[in-house]
Write a protein that holds these residues in place. Structure first.
Motif, mmCIF file in Angstrom:
data_model
loop_
_atom_site.group_PDB
_atom_site.id
_atom_site.type_symbol
_atom_site.label_atom_id
_atom_site.label_comp_id
_atom_site.label_asym_id
_atom_site.label_seq_id
_atom_site.Cartn_x
_atom_site.Cartn_y
_atom_site.Cartn_z
ATOM 1 N N UNK A 1 43.321 35.891 33.491
ATOM 2 C CA UNK A 1 43.997 37.178 33.579
ATOM 3 C C UNK A 1 45.501 37.038 33.559
ATOM 4 N N UNK A 2 46.109 38.035 32.952
ATOM 5 C CA UNK A 2 47.563 38.006 32.846
ATOM 6 C C UNK A 2 48.235 38.434 34.131
ATOM 7 N N UNK A 3 47.542 39.222 34.931
ATOM 8 C CA UNK A 3 48.250 39.672 36.124
ATOM 9 C C UNK A 3 48.200 38.644 37.251
ATOM 10 N N UNK B 1 50.028 35.781 54.333
ATOM 11 C CA UNK B 1 50.155 37.192 54.687
ATOM 12 C C UNK B 1 49.300 37.513 55.918
ATOM 13 N N UNK C 1 42.586 34.792 43.943
ATOM 14 C CA UNK C 1 43.626 35.815 44.002
ATOM 15 C C UNK C 1 44.163 35.942 45.426
ATOM 16 N N UNK C 2 45.262 36.686 45.564
ATOM 17 C CA UNK C 2 45.801 36.924 46.902
ATOM 18 C C UNK C 2 44.783 37.642 47.771
ATOM 19 N N UNK C 3 44.136 38.641 47.164
ATOM 20 C CA UNK C 3 43.132 39.410 47.906
ATOM 21 C C UNK C 3 42.109 38.464 48.502
#
Lengths: 339, 339
Positions: free
Chosen positions: A65-67, A252, A218-220
């Motif tokens: 993925x690009x994001x 986080x 991912x961050x999530x």
DNA sequence: CTCCTTGGTTACATCGTTGTAGTGAAAGTA
DNA sequence: TACTTTCACTACAACGATGTAACCAAGGAG
């Protein structure tokens, strides 16, 4: 092109030769063509050239993925390097989905491209037979298709080893391996192996409770998995996120729960994305040498396209990596916390 | 194609008709062709079709940089929407550089594409004459080329107005307008205008000290400009970052300096990037409706490509936006801080 | 019973290049 | 002088699809 030829009073083929840098041409002829081209504002038709040549001058870059910052930054580098070779890059995203990875390799765009740079997530060695049938291919990340494609490797084991060693050096004993459990991804397996080797060398036990899988990188996912680990009451004094996104997600959650980074828990990632530099605190990370990866990948692909059958001479190059220490493992002005 | 035709015992043109959904065909003929295609594993050659048709089925998406989350996410959306129209997207990045923007519109790739979706940064209305000469074009962001291209607009003034109003509603009086000063970008001018209108409506003065320019719209730039403002001793109780990256950069500096967010300073951005959701604290932002923008842009471009000269019937659509309140303006469990 | 329309298909030229083979001329070799 | 090689260029046929015009059948209108 006919018009140019007519105006310059030469044959079409000579104009074609002019554009293809054919050496045997009188300077005067060359000049006449040049003038005619200028006057008519003529541009070579790429489509017709592709049809005739049987190659398009385009390559795919196939990433999940690009994001995700890592891939966006990689794409940018690949596009720039490819341009220096006169190649156009078609960016394909797959969400790490098996079908979409196969589709990118053999689907509609297959005949639009001369080759592909592929960062596989779902596909593994067992899918070798379905690998684009003769499509020049450079695999990124891991040696998965030995003898079937060129590879630009990230030294996953060594990178992980170095990351964990760094945490050990600053005095950490209980290290959460974040992303280690996700089955199916080879990278995860290698980074886990490297991590455990480093622990073993330091004489530290491998605690199964601290090997944590995540739902994607991912961050999530990093945040969620870290929260779960904390809720379960697992205790750790460091987190090794298998990429920056995971590490940032972890950081986080740690801050959210009132823990100090790096005071209570040190955090390290992999990728050296731009985000790592702007996290709070700034994130220590392993830089995989993205620019180098992009350059080598394009170079390998270009030579594979030029000489399709250098019989089984498939190359593997391993990119250099580097530990970049920032505030998430060693706070500024803090004494080295090794006992 | 000849082989397929031979095997199905029809003419090549009939096979061509089959692939193009020509309606007048006997079911039996269709079936024979289908069988032949399967048997030979034949795939239509896109390059030859492009040559003959004079169109390629590719469109460009021209954006400043992919490693800004907003554009990466937008690119992903555009690629997906375009695919539903059978179009392939060529992503071009320009770094907001004038020459590269022109190059993307009229350079080498010009003849590779049927149209372009363009988010201009350096180019403005005065560059209209150099706009790709007849290339179907959809401009993103602002109405810059009225009567020359279709536009998908972001309601910049209204977005800014709403953002500032939100800050005023939670009791903030001295709002740093971060990104406002960067000259040359139209978006900045509009967002500044909207911001000042909101201040005026609230009966608050516009303090020139709080209108801050940045060197680009990145986290780095946001952080640097905010640090400068603090060093200069300017006082403010809120920051309106003209995009999320600026706002996150600002937030990072504020926390670094020991200020509480939103306690001492509230922060709001624009774009609703993924990063905003995972900032610490999570970032309040104006969501521009990215999915809607991508969809409308592709739709407009497709109809423009199909009917090149709907005489001066250039369309403008404005995307919906939405305020997304998170912890950077209203901390959870905090009473609404309006006096 | 002819004339026209509609359906289903075909042959051919064409899109704009480039590879192949070949043509003269000039220069080098025997 | 005759013979090869190198240079500078040309004519023609591809690459693989599609638009055009035209054809033959079958059915309906006159």
């Amino acid at each position: 092109m006919h018009d140019v030829a007519a105006l310059a009073r030469v044959s079409v083929k000579t104009v074609s030769n002019y554009f293809n840098g054919y050496p045997y041409m009188r300077a005067e002829t060359r000049a006449r063509i040049e003038r005619a081209v200028d006057e008519l504002g003529y541009r070579l038709n790429v489509t017709a050239r592709s049809l005739r040549r049987g190659s398009t001058g385009m390559i795919s870059l196939i990433v999940p993925e690009l994001d995700q910052a890592y891939f966006a930054e990689l794409a940018q580098e690949v596009i720039d390097v490819a341009a220096t070779f006169g190649l156009t890059v078609l960016v394909e995203t797959t969400s790490g989905d098996r079908d979409r990875e196969l589709e990118a390799l053999s689907g509609l765009h297959r005949q639009l491209i001369d080759g592909a740079i592929f960062d596989p997530l779902a596909l593994g060695p067992s899918d070798a037979p379905q690998l684009g049938g003769g499509l020049p291919l450079v695999i990124l990340g891991e040696r998965q298709f030995e003898g079937l494609a060129d590879h630009v490797l990230i030294a996953d084991e060594e990178v992980a080893h170095r990351a964990v060693s760094h945490l050990v050096e600053i005095g950490r004993r209980r290290i959460l391996l974040l992303g280690a459990g996700s089955p199916g991804t080879h990278t995860a397996i290698l980074r886990r192996r490297g991590s455990e080797a480093a622990l073993a060398e330091a004489g530290l036990p491998v605690d199964g409770d601290l090997v944590v899988s995540t739902d994607g990188w991912t961050r999530d996912a990093g945040a969620a998995a870290t929260a779960r680990a904390l809720d379960d009451g697992r205790r750790f004094d460091a987190v090794f996120g298998f990429n920056d996104a995971l590490a940032l997600g972890a950081q986080w959650v740690l801050l959210e729960r009132g823990l100090a980074v790096p005071g209570d828990v040190a955090v390290i990632g992999v990728d050296d994305t731009r985000d790592a530099r702007f996290a709070h605190p700034t994130l220590t990370t392993m830089s995989p040498g993205r620019a180098q990866i992009a350059r080598r990948a394009v170079e390998l692909l270009v030579s594979r396209i030029r000489e399709p059958e250098t019989e089984n001479g498939f190359a593997s190059v391993t990119a250099d990596f580097e530990l970049i220490v920032r505030d998430s493992t060693v706070a500024p002005g803090t004494l080295n916390s090794t006992p």
